[in-house]
Design a protein around this motif. Structure first.
Motif, short mmCIF file in Angstrom:
data_model
loop_
_atom_site.label_atom_id
_atom_site.label_comp_id
_atom_site.label_asym_id
_atom_site.label_seq_id
_atom_site.Cartn_x
_atom_site.Cartn_y
_atom_site.Cartn_z
N ALA A 131 12.27 17.60 65.08
CA ALA A 131 13.61 18.19 65.06
C ALA A 131 14.67 17.18 65.47
O ALA A 131 15.74 17.10 64.86
CB ALA A 131 13.64 19.41 65.99
N LEU A 132 14.37 16.38 66.50
CA LEU A 132 15.32 15.36 66.93
C LEU A 132 15.53 14.29 65.86
O LEU A 132 16.65 13.79 65.67
CB LEU A 132 14.85 14.72 68.24
N ALA A 133 14.45 13.92 65.17
CA ALA A 133 14.58 12.92 64.10
C ALA A 133 15.44 13.46 62.96
O ALA A 133 16.31 12.75 62.42
CB ALA A 133 13.20 12.54 63.58
N PHE A 134 15.21 14.72 62.60
CA PHE A 134 16.01 15.37 61.55
C PHE A 134 17.47 15.46 61.97
O PHE A 134 18.38 15.13 61.21
CB PHE A 134 15.43 16.75 61.27
N GLN A 135 17.68 15.87 63.20
CA GLN A 135 19.04 15.99 63.73
C GLN A 135 19.73 14.63 63.77
O GLN A 135 20.90 14.50 63.40
CB GLN A 135 18.98 16.58 65.14
N GLY A 136 19.02 13.60 64.22
CA GLY A 136 19.62 12.27 64.28
C GLY A 136 20.01 11.74 62.91
O GLY A 136 21.05 11.10 62.76
N THR A 137 19.17 12.04 61.92
CA THR A 137 19.48 11.61 60.55
C THR A 137 20.76 12.29 60.05
O THR A 137 21.62 11.65 59.44
CB THR A 137 18.32 11.95 59.61
N MET A 138 20.88 13.58 60.33
CA MET A 138 22.08 14.30 59.91
C MET A 138 23.31 13.82 60.67
O MET A 138 24.41 13.74 60.11
CB MET A 138 21.87 15.79 60.11
N ALA A 139 23.14 13.52 61.95
CA ALA A 139 24.26 13.01 62.74
C ALA A 139 24.77 11.70 62.14
O ALA A 139 25.98 11.49 62.02
CB ALA A 139 23.83 12.81 64.19
N TRP A 140 23.85 10.82 61.80
CA TRP A 140 24.22 9.55 61.17
C TRP A 140 24.99 9.80 59.88
O TRP A 140 26.04 9.19 59.62
CB TRP A 140 22.95 8.75 60.90
N PRO A 163 25.63 18.43 64.29
CA PRO A 163 24.52 17.48 64.39
C PRO A 163 24.55 16.62 65.64
O PRO A 163 23.49 16.20 66.12
CB PRO A 163 24.71 16.61 63.13
N THR A 164 25.74 16.37 66.19
CA THR A 164 25.84 15.41 67.29
C THR A 164 26.02 16.05 68.66
O THR A 164 25.30 15.71 69.60
CB THR A 164 27.04 14.47 67.04
N GLY A 193 29.46 11.56 74.33
CA GLY A 193 30.10 10.51 73.55
C GLY A 193 30.49 10.98 72.16
O GLY A 193 31.58 10.67 71.66
N ALA A 194 29.60 11.75 71.53
CA ALA A 194 29.89 12.26 70.19
C ALA A 194 31.05 13.25 70.24
O ALA A 194 31.89 13.28 69.33
CB ALA A 194 28.64 12.93 69.62
#
Length: 334
Positions: A131-140, A163-164, A193-194
């Motif tokens: 889930a964190l990997a998916f979320q990080g990809t979307m945040a990027w 996402p962030t 930060g986001a």
């Protein structure tokens, strides 16, 4: 009136009705997030020895997790059967941001389940990492599009926080539940930060004038950063004094009031699943209020009122959703 940017056409550009599975909306995961958030608020209320609160929390947790599993399965089938639709939603500024509800609701389930059922840690850990990997990809993806001018101004909405900011805060709660407190604190910092990175851009758009009617239900997400941030902070540092929690609640009340001042704009939009965006921020805010009451030794009635108000909103949204489903209008028509 601003017209949609040609580079980002609507997700469903054709008037021909598609199969219902292809029309599955990412906003449906907002239901899961709201129900799970309310479960957490009732659980905290149970810590104040309110009779029956733990039972209500358990029922809400079961409902939220079951709904999450069903939606994850349906979304997996949708990705296999209609990959072009999923790719189109991913590339859309608003739909792509709303897809973050999928990993965020999964992380919220982990944050609530693991403390109650430590035996699930072995399964919950890889789920949380995915889930964190998916979320990080979307945040990027979202930040890259926004910071390079690829997101049209008329499509800048509070959904871009998902996402962030809530992703970072809820991810922190999940990691803390799994025993990774140090990494959880890092995620809190990333969420803050986001929030700072996106706040000026999104608020500038909101103060420029009303959002288009189709995007107004996303205004509920505007309440999310401060409210969920307060909840994540008290989750990671449960010994915080009541005064600190009250300061955070004061900060979180600002966006709530800002959303309420525009009630005529979003209340004029026919109900749709997007209005579940109001549920999780209010549930998080009520959970943080319960913690402030407990830490300050104040009347339990204050905490019960906060959770009761959040419960009333979620109940209203659930009833409206049932009516919408009965009329066959839960999913977009095309």
């Amino acid at each position: 009136m601003n017209r949609p940017d040609a580079r980002h056409p609507p997700v469903a550009p054709t008037a021909i009705s598609r199969p219902w599975l292809a029309r599955l909306h990412p906003g449906l995961f907002g239901m899961v997030l709201g129900i799970l958030g309310l479960s957490g608020a009732w659980q905290r209320l149970g810590h104040l020895d309110v009779g029956g609160a733990a039972d209500v929390s358990a029922v809400l947790l079961i409902v939220g997790v079951v709904l999450l599993v069903v939606l994850l399965v349906l979304w997996g089938v949708k990705a296999l059967r209609f990959p072009a639709v999923v790719r189109q939603e991913w590339s859309h500024p608003v739909q792509g941001a709303l897809l973050a509800l999928l990993p965020v609701s999964t992380l919220m389930a982990v944050a609530l389940l693991v403390p109650r059922h430590p035996e699930l840690t072995g399964v919950a850990f890889p789920v949380a990492m995915l889930a964190l990997a998916f979320q990080g990809t979307m945040a990027w993806h979202v930040v890259a599009a926004l910071s390079t001018g690829q997101t049209p101004p008329e499509l800048v909405t509070p959904a871009l926080y998902l996402p962030t900011v809530p992703g970072g805060f809820v991810g922190a709660m999940a990691l803390d539940a799994l025993g990774w407190h140090g990494w959880a604190t890092l995620l809190v910092g990333m969420g803050l930060g986001a929030w700072a990175l996106l706040e000026m851009r999104i608020l500038n758009r909101l103060f420029a004038g009303p959002l288009p009617p189709a995007l107004r239900p996303t205004l509920g997400i505007e309440m999310s950063p401060a409210a969920v941030g307060a909840l994540a902070t008290v989750t990671l540092w449960p010994s915080l004094p009541a005064d600190v929690l009250m300061v955070m609640l004061g900060v979180a009340s600002g966006p709530v009031l800002a959303v309420l001042t525009r009630w005529r704009y979003w209340a004029a939009v026919p109900f749709n699943v997007g209005f579940w965006s109001f549920s999780f921020p209010l549930a998080a805010l009520s959970g943080a209020a319960v913690e402030a009451v407990g830490h300050g030794g104040w009347p339990v009635a204050v905490a019960m009122t906060a959770v009761g108000m959040a419960s009333a909103v979620v109940t209203f949204l659930a009833l409206k959703t049932v009516l919408l489903t009965a009329r066959g209008k839960l999913l977009p028509p095309v």
